[in-house]
Design a protein around this motif. Structure first.
Motif, mmCIF file in Angstrom:
data_model
loop_
_atom_site.group_PDB
_atom_site.id
_atom_site.type_symbol
_atom_site.label_atom_id
_atom_site.label_comp_id
_atom_site.label_asym_id
_atom_site.label_seq_id
_atom_site.Cartn_x
_atom_site.Cartn_y
_atom_site.Cartn_z
ATOM 1 N N LYS A 186 7.719 -3.760 -3.915
ATOM 2 C CA LYS A 186 8.473 -4.663 -4.782
ATOM 3 C C LYS A 186 9.907 -4.904 -4.311
ATOM 4 C CE LYS A 186 9.491 -5.414 -9.678
ATOM 5 N NZ LYS A 186 10.928 -5.556 -9.531
ATOM 6 N N ARG A 187 10.580 -3.828 -3.875
ATOM 7 C CA ARG A 187 11.962 -4.041 -3.449
ATOM 8 C C ARG A 187 12.027 -4.989 -2.240
ATOM 9 N NH1 ARG A 187 16.285 0.777 -2.416
ATOM 10 N NH2 ARG A 187 16.859 0.540 -4.601
ATOM 11 N N ALA A 188 11.083 -4.854 -1.322
ATOM 12 C CA ALA A 188 11.067 -5.753 -0.152
ATOM 13 C C ALA A 188 10.940 -7.205 -0.606
ATOM 14 C CB ALA A 188 9.922 -5.382 0.784
ATOM 15 N N ASP B 136 0.812 -1.214 0.000
ATOM 16 C CA ASP B 136 0.000 0.000 0.000
ATOM 17 C C ASP B 136 0.845 1.264 0.000
ATOM 18 O OD1 ASP B 136 1.116 -0.117 2.482
ATOM 19 O OD2 ASP B 136 -0.757 -0.272 3.591
ATOM 20 N N GLY B 137 2.104 1.140 -0.299
ATOM 21 C CA GLY B 137 2.945 2.328 -0.358
ATOM 22 C C GLY B 137 3.400 2.836 0.990
ATOM 23 N N SER B 138 2.874 2.255 2.070
ATOM 24 C CA SER B 138 3.359 2.707 3.384
ATOM 25 C C SER B 138 3.730 1.551 4.308
ATOM 26 C CB SER B 138 2.314 3.607 4.055
ATOM 27 O OG SER B 138 1.218 2.843 4.498
ATOM 28 N N SER B 139 3.084 0.403 4.163
ATOM 29 C CA SER B 139 3.464 -0.744 4.998
ATOM 30 C C SER B 139 4.894 -1.128 4.655
ATOM 31 C CB SER B 139 2.536 -1.935 4.730
ATOM 32 O OG SER B 139 1.243 -1.646 5.198
ATOM 33 N N ALA B 140 5.695 -1.294 5.694
ATOM 34 C CA ALA B 140 7.120 -1.529 5.457
ATOM 35 C C ALA B 140 7.711 -2.393 6.548
ATOM 36 C CB ALA B 140 7.861 -0.192 5.404
#
Lengths: 553, 553
Positions: free
Chosen positions: A203-205, A154-158
């Motif tokens: 994607k990078r994760a 979602d662009g923020s979950s990290a």
């Protein structure tokens, strides 16, 4: 003893930080930390951050699921909070804690994470982590202990390990080791990841192997459920079996004596020693696994393992100055051996397997306890098989050769059983016997021929099972000297010595976590750059900049 | 820089603590420490105790024997002193030293001991230790690095590791690891041995595997000679070959620039970084091993390895605040690859083998240097094969995609050679490529197909050989940020982080020594029980009793 002893006994109805629900063969372990329910005063457990109390509940739930829920083949770890999975160990708690509390806290959380992996790998109860927001530091380390990590895209979950950039310490719960040795993240990627406070997402994760799967946030709950149900459907755990209840462990603390049903611990403050007295069973074991199930938590090996485990945690956290654990036993060797025979015979039964795996973990807990371990094998003792592992785990073992003058107890013997040859590997993946005889591997096979034999002191010493076999005349002085000498040494030096001598042979992720990662973390926790008045851990959240000593050691 | 920089360059004519003699294919390295010739003021090197200066000479002798003495198949380490072999690291020196000096000292002595083992195992120049008296602490650890330990059987000659009981620290030079992982001493015996200050002698020392052989003191010299001559006779080293002289390494230090023939190091104090600029060869390699021999120390790979090794030691000890090493190269990729082809083609020649083994050790020294390593692959660079290992050893590598505006240098490429696939294993026993691609082992085989290919930035990033491939527009900011960010982090945290991320995969005695034992030792060196005002290390020899904090961590 500490003024308010930390109690490791709990149960779901008393949980303040977790919700446990079971549905269709899947358990949902949902984190919802009560920020006002920290174990000690002085900090708030904001943003699903945790302290030892949160982890005590998690450890209880993990243990309980194995015994109480044979039908559960998958466990989902998730958060109830919006956009926050878990923000890791509470920083203010760490800043306020003593060095030994921090180290003890890290060790217990490590053991819990390894217990999660043990459930996935050996109990076919597989852990899946569903991350709906920020999984930072210890939060991501908890995820790393699961077999699958699903991250909301979602662009923020990290996911992140911001310890180094923000706090000048290491991720203390196996994170670094699991990155490169479990998930096999490339070292340069790991380096970038661990020095980037905000972590990685999307994607990078996934490309960098930090998570297994990305899911749109609106589908996270459903997709997690589906994955977990699929995993559970493939589990070989017995769906129709009935679990056994882990009823509360009965314990009384009476001055310096801690009493359980099958174990008494006596604290000798002058010698900084605790005497563990393990009691053997008083009756023959049941005939089969059904009988084990009928006895439930009263089944002697399970009852004793629970007590032993609780006693170790009590002493580790609440009796930090008691540096030596002296290990005694009393009971009937034949009965102990009969229980071992039952455990071996019924090893394919789910409950027996759980009991044996629990003993394995309990003995590992003994191995990594930073206490000197001295086993005493005396007349009347019952060190056979499973209990003999305690002798083999000791840094040193003394066995009386002959009898005590004036006593009518016959000379002690020890006995090997099938349980000494496989079911209880150490963290290095080898049995205690195989580790002991690295120089003479054939000796382990020879000893198989001695299964069941009553080995007296001379035979046990000859076989290499005990260190010394003094007679009645020398016993008292020799044993007293060993215990007193230990009390005179530097605790730090002993911790390092024991950590280096106990785990010869191959290394595993587990020995790396306890032997290497923890040692570095201990070191860093002592460094002014982290814990000094101007260190990063002390100043976190104050807006002040920490000042580092720049010298590279 | 430190006020009086420590210089690692020496030669036998300048030795103050060792005598080196060669006779009948056996080298005798005889310890005779000059107690007034300590490296720093304030302590006397009594009883053959040592400081870094003593070990610098030992390291020089070990290195020199490999290159200058192809005829030597066995090396005897012994003492010139009556009834004293070596009493270990000098305690007063340790008590006076800073934390980073102690840690650096231990690391270098560890590397020297591992170099001794490397000579025994890979150069067929086998070390034998002949102990004529007390071998205490680091003295016994030196013996443990030898393949055979011969002990005088005279009722007083003894081996011991008294660090814990006397000093509250650990044997810091691999002793604990070698006891249980090399000599496979039983853990309970090791425990007793390491807590017994006076150590062990005679039959028990041999029975417990602490020494290999007992010899009457009157026969010690003769018996040692006989053993060594037998070992040397079986060595495959070329008895008739002529060694090459390790002439002094030329170096100038001009302000913050250190210049060697093939390497320049520029120190940027503001960014706490040192830029290593490796220069490729300027001419084609000789045709064969005879040509290598004729060039001797001028042979580019050997000359560069010596310079690189010296530069690392200089920076480690004398530039402790320079926490990041930025690794550049400039030169002709074809020529570098041609040198690698020669090293590969002539690998069975003794001198070429020594050069390759030396590069292996030098790259390992880079791996265990507690500095952040950032490799920059730019136009004009020559990272091929052996030099590409430096990029693979880095914590992170940036490669410019394309050219710099205004420069006529073509875009950088990197190149794999046969040297990347075997001759330079890391401490974990795997090549840097195999360690890098633990998640995709087949990738290493795929990359073999790329040997010799010119890989541009995108190809190198795709192949996983570099971390990032920014273009001209992003390069400066990205690289600057990486270097500056590193300078802002806690050095201790970085040391621990790097130690944990660099060595994934299997563990060896070597990784255990650097990863585990050293971490515990670092921790203990920080603890008040050892180094506080009332700590054992501070009070040793004063007659005062140290006071310990009794809490177990």
């Amino acid at each position: 003893m500490a003024e308010t002893p930390i109690d490791f006994r709990t149960e779901p109805s008393r949980y303040r930080h977790w919700k446990l629900a079971v549905e269709d063969g899947v358990a949902y372990l949902t984190m919802d930390v009560n920020e006002d329910a920290g174990l000690k005063p002085g900090y708030k457990l904001k943003l699903n951050s945790y302290d030892l109390g949160v982890d005590i509940e998690l450890a209880d739930a993990v243990q309980r699921l194995r015994f109480e829920h044979p039908e559960v083949g998958a466990v989902v770890i998730r958060s109830l909070r919006d956009r926050i999975f878990c923000s890791g160990a509470n920083i203010n708690m760490l800043g306020l804690s003593t060095h030994h509390h921090k180290v003890n806290f890290c060790k217990f959380t490590n053991e819990t994470r390894l217990g999660i992996e043990d459930a996935s790998l050996h109990s076919d109860q597989t852990y899946i982590c569903s991350i709906n927001g920020i999984a930072a530091g210890g939060g991501y380390e908890l995820a790393l202990a699961c077999e699958q990590i699903i991250l909301a895209d979602d662009g923020s979950s990290a996911v992140s390990l911001p310890e180094l950039p923000l706090l000048a310490v290491l991720p203390g719960t196996g994170g670094l080791t699991r990155l490169v040795d479990k998930r096999l993240v490339r070292r340069d990627h790991a380096d970038f990841f661990c020095t980037t406070a905000e972590g990685m997402r999307g994607k990078r994760a996934k490309d960098w192997r930090l998570v297994d799967r990305l899911v749109a946030p609106s589908k996270l709950a459903d997709e997690t459920k589906k994955v977990a149900q699929d995993v559970s459907a493939k589990s070989k755990r017995p769906k129709d079996a009935k679990g056994i209840a882990l009823t509360p462990i009965e314990r009384t603390i009476d001055g310096d004596t801690i009493r359980y049903a099958h174990l008494t611990v006596e604290i000798d403050r002058e010698r900084r020693a605790a005497r563990f007295r393990f009691a053997g069973p008083t009756a023959a074991p049941p005939a089969d696994a059904a009988g084990v199930h009928a006895e439930g938590v009263a089944f002697w090996p399970l009852a004793l393992a629970r007590e032993f485990d609780d006693a170790m945690m009590h002493l580790r956290l609440n009796e930090t100055e008691i540096g030596t654990w002296v290990l005694h036993s009393a009971g009937d060797l034949d009965l102990v051996a009969a229980y071992d025979a039952l455990l071996d015979r019924e090893k394919d039964h789910w409950l027996v397997r759980e009991i044996v795996l629990f003993w394995k973990r309990t003995l590992k807990r003994l191995d990594v306890s930073s206490r000197s371990l001295i086993a005493l094998v005396e007349p009347g003792s019952c060190f056979a098989g499973t209990l003999l592992e305690i002798v083999l785990a000791a840094d040193r073992a003394y066995m009386l050769d002959g009898v005590f003058e004036g006593s009518n107890l016959p000379a002690a013997t020890v006995r090997l059983t099938a349980m000494n040859f496989g079911p209880y590997p150490m963290g290095n993946g080898l049995t205690r016997l195989a580790t002991r005889f690295l120089a003479e591997p054939s000796k382990v096979d020879e000893l198989k021929g001695e299964i069941g034999a009553a080995l007296d002191a001379q035979a046990a010493e000859e076989a290499g099972l005990v260190t010394f076999a003094p007679d009645d005349i020398d016993w008292e002085d020799e044993v007293r000297l060993a215990v007193e000498e230990r009390a005179g040494f530097s605790p730090d030096g002993l911790i390092g010595l024991e950590a280096n001598l106990r785990f010869a042979g191959p290394e595993t992720m587990e020995t790396k976590i306890f032997g290497r990662l923890s040692a570095w973390q201990n070191w860093i926790f002592q460094r002014p750059n982290a814990t000094g008045e101007e260190g990063a851990l002390k100043l976190y959240g104050t807006g002040k900049q920490s000042k580092y000593d720049r010298k590279r050691a």
